[in-house]
Structures are given as C-alpha cells and as structure tokens.
Motif scaffolding. Sequence first.
Motif, short mmCIF file in Angstrom:
data_model
loop_
_atom_site.label_atom_id
_atom_site.label_comp_id
_atom_site.label_asym_id
_atom_site.label_seq_id
_atom_site.Cartn_x
_atom_site.Cartn_y
_atom_site.Cartn_z
N LEU A 22 0.85 -1.19 0.00
CA LEU A 22 0.00 0.00 0.00
C LEU A 22 0.88 1.24 0.00
N ARG A 29 -0.91 6.88 -1.82
CA ARG A 29 -2.10 7.17 -2.62
C ARG A 29 -3.19 6.12 -2.40
N SER A 30 -2.81 4.85 -2.41
CA SER A 30 -3.83 3.83 -2.24
C SER A 30 -4.32 3.81 -0.79
N ARG A 49 -4.74 6.44 0.99
CA ARG A 49 -5.70 7.53 1.07
C ARG A 49 -7.04 7.11 0.48
N ARG A 50 -6.98 6.41 -0.68
CA ARG A 50 -8.22 5.93 -1.30
C ARG A 50 -8.96 4.96 -0.38
N ALA A 51 -8.18 4.07 0.25
CA ALA A 51 -8.80 3.09 1.14
C ALA A 51 -9.48 3.79 2.32
N LEU A 83 -10.60 6.90 2.48
CA LEU A 83 -11.80 7.61 2.02
C LEU A 83 -12.96 6.66 1.82
N LYS A 84 -12.67 5.51 1.23
CA LYS A 84 -13.73 4.54 0.99
C LYS A 84 -14.34 4.10 2.33
N MET A 85 -13.47 3.86 3.32
CA MET A 85 -13.98 3.43 4.63
C MET A 85 -14.75 4.54 5.32
N LEU A 86 -14.31 5.80 5.13
CA LEU A 86 -14.97 6.93 5.80
C LEU A 86 -16.38 7.16 5.27
#
Lengths: 197, 197
Positions: free
Chosen positions: B19, B22-23, B25-27, B29-32
């Motif tokens: 990880l 960048r990934s 951060r994406r992870a 955001l998806k969880m949030l």
Amino acid sequence: MQNDPIEHLIALLSRLPGLGRRSARRAVLKMLMDPAGKMLPLADALRAAADAVRPCEVCGNLDTVSPCLICRDPHRDRKLVCVVEGVADLWALERAHTHHGTYHVLGGLLSALGGTGPEDLSITPLLRRIEDNGMEEVILALPATVDGATTAHYLTDRLKPTGIAVTRLAQGVPIGGALDVLDDGTLAAAFKARRPL
Amino acid sequence: MQNDPIEHLIALLSRLPGLGRRSARRAVLKMLMDPAGKMLPLADALRAAADAVRPCEVCGNLDTVSPCLICRDPHRDRKLVCVVEGVADLWALERAHTHHGTYHVLGGLLSALGGTGPEDLSITPLLRRIEDNGMEEVILALPATVDGATTAHYLTDRLKPTGIAVTRLAQGVPIGGALDVLDDGTLAAAFKARRPL
C-alpha cells in the motif's frame, strides 16, 4: 492453520481498493510479527477516525469538525465555490494548492443509467449557499465523463437565473479520467486555465 | 482539511507492504463513507487477531492455539519436517497442498552481513524435535539466495551426525526469488521434485 481471526482479517483488508488477497495476506503477516506495535495502533487509529470524522454540514467535506476547517478558514474566499463530485476530488484539489475559495461536494453525478437525479445530489444547498453568501463564481471541477458533462450542463442551467459566473476546469483533464488519480501538476494547470462555460 | 485522525490513519496504512500513500488515502476515504460498516469491523478484526494469534511453541507457526492446528493434526506425518525461513513460506506451502508432514520455522536465515548467527535461529529446537520424534526426513524449503544456501549448508552439516535424510526443494524456485510470492503450481512442482543434498 489459517483459521478464523486471521482469515477474517485478510478478507476485510482485501476488500479495500488497491489491496488484493495476496497483498492483504502479506500485510497481515507483517503485522502479526508485532501485534502490539503494528496491529493495535492501526485498530485504534481506525476507531478514532470512525468516531471523530463527520461530514461538514456546509460543504460536505469530511473532517473532525463541522463546519470543516476549510469552511472555517477566514483566509478562504467565500465568493468563490468549487463544486466537486466527492471528497476524494476535494482532497486532490487541496493537494494541488491552487484553489483559495470554498468547496461544495455534490455527493455524486447525475446519471440516467445509475438512476441518480438532481434530488439525490446536494444541489439545493449549493443554490442556497450561493444566494446567502452573494457568491461571484462557481467552478465546476467535475470529471470529463458523460455523467460529469451532463451534471455540468444541468448545473449551468440551474445557475443561469442567479447571474453567477460559471467556469469549468480547462481541458487537460484526460477524457474518462477520474480527478483524484491525476498528478498534482496537471490538476493545478487545468484549474488555473479554467474557462467560462 | 486532512487533519490528525485521518492523516494518522493514512500514515499507518501506507506503511503496510503493498500500500502506497495514494492507495492508503483511497482506502481510508472509501472506509470513511461507511465508518460503521467498514471501519469499525476492520478495527475489531485487527484487535481480535492481535489478541488471539500466538506463535506455536512447537513449530513457530502463527495460530490461535499452541501447539498449532498443523502440529495437532493426527493425519500429519510426524517423521517428516519441512524447515522454512518464516511463517509466510509455511502458509505458501500449505496453499500448494503438497506437504503432509510438519513444519519448523527458523525465524530467519544465517547472514554474515545482517549479523544473524545460528543462535538467533530456531535450530536447537529443531534438532531436539528430530531426535524426540525419531524423524526420518528434513526438507529444507529455503529461498534460493546466498543466505538461503548458507543456511541450508550449515543445517546439512549440523544434521549429518543424526543420520536423517536431508532434502531440499528442486531447482525451479527462481534465483533470488522469495517463496511466498511464487505461484502455487511452481511451488508444488518444486516440492515434489525435491532431491537429496
């Protein structure tokens, strides 16, 4: 030997974007070598973020306070609002350090196929913010996709009666590309070269 | 706007193998987007695994019980032990479904540069297990690297007086390659074609 708690953890981790089953397994093994130093801090950080983070009641950003720190910042230009599809795009624009105004998160895009209509997006609150703050410019930072263009078109129509200037990011955003995976330089350039719709 | 709990979580996640920032951060955001459904279950799973998982006192595998399920399994051949560098390699071999004996995790490899000597590895317990169980074959499933070869050589010397058969995985393991990233088929083939040292 890989029994329940480990397999369960690998399954949850491998659902995150960017992590496959194999890398999730490697990550879990690495953490299991030092549970107190690596696993429990991550568990605590997840719980702390889940407890602390909430959507900003003004713009829809995610932050630990509402209104968020951007909406509270006195140095931000309240006459200028940048409309984005989601929080990932807002964060990407912040990393590009080009926008000194505020944001508005739509929470999606109009989509005939996906069945997303104007009432599913944060459009009425946007119109109210524009009116209440006497805003002067709306920057549509929407993706260069069919749904993005449809949404930009719809918003331009809705905003016309208010007389506010409506701009969009310059071409330079790759067709079909998502904003949050662009490099910061391209994003900043497209932002600076925005033009009236 | 990316303040402490979120940034802290991204920083911890981006330290996991596989990880990047960048990934991560994406992870996050998806969880949030769904803290109760995505974030808290992951926090709980991490805590449960950290609490439940311990090293097996016999072989060094990680499991929720000690001795581990492999060491307890009556169908496993106790005369046959497969020596691996770490738990990742043990799991990789289990996924290949080829080994019906037991394991022994060394916990590393001999390394002149890294300053790892025989006393840092689980070698004395291995010798004791071989003697106590009247074992007949030791399979050295060590990586095809300089340190792997050094360790195999050292173990062969130490095992010679016991008269036990010592084999190693067939050539087929790529030079310089780690065992746990091999595809299962190659790993199974190399395991079956093992030959005496």
